[in-house]
Design an enzyme around this catalytic site. Sequence first.
Site, mmCIF file in Angstrom:
data_model
loop_
_atom_site.group_PDB
_atom_site.id
_atom_site.type_symbol
_atom_site.label_atom_id
_atom_site.label_comp_id
_atom_site.label_asym_id
_atom_site.label_seq_id
_atom_site.Cartn_x
_atom_site.Cartn_y
_atom_site.Cartn_z
ATOM 1 N N GLY A 47 0.836 -1.195 0.000
ATOM 2 C CA GLY A 47 0.000 0.000 0.000
ATOM 3 C C GLY A 47 0.868 1.241 0.000
ATOM 4 C CG HIS A 48 4.477 1.271 0.584
ATOM 5 N ND1 HIS A 48 5.597 0.931 -0.136
ATOM 6 C CD2 HIS A 48 4.333 0.296 1.499
ATOM 7 C CE1 HIS A 48 6.102 -0.189 0.336
ATOM 8 N NE2 HIS A 48 5.344 -0.607 1.329
#
Length: 135
Positions: A47-48
Amino acid sequence: MNYQIIDIPKITDPRGNLAVIEGDSIPFETKRVYYLYDVPSDSHRGGHAHRQCQSLLIALSGSFTVRLYDGKNTKSVLLNKPDRGLLIPTMLWRELEDFSSGAVCLSIASHLYDESDYIRDLKEFELAASSQSKT
Ligand code: TYD
């Protein structure tokens, strides 16, 4: 999308196989190694994106899916072999999901941990990716 699948050189042996990463097997110098384990099957990791850090992900055991997003397109890559690595370049959003029971995700990274290298906000990533693609 400029990710790469890397076949990790291996020495097969009836006693058990041995895979080795050294020299030019990966296109960066290793600064850090970490691994995810005991991941619940309904959990999402990642998630990055990173500004500078590149990583090579390997399913040392079990399997998981890596969903990649460059700001325009998405691509899902299943990792399920310890002799296959996914090279994630800079500025590519990743989500790791669908971990099998006992899955271990090894990450070999080009930089030391530095929170300021992370883009953890999706909108911020989309803006940065679109301004990068214009230059
Ligand atoms: P996080 O980036 O959420 O992990 P993932 O992307 O694998 O889901 O990191 C979880 C926590 O661990 C966060 O507080 C940052 C810390 N961390 C370190 O201290 N060093 C590291 O090398 C990494 C990858 C994370």
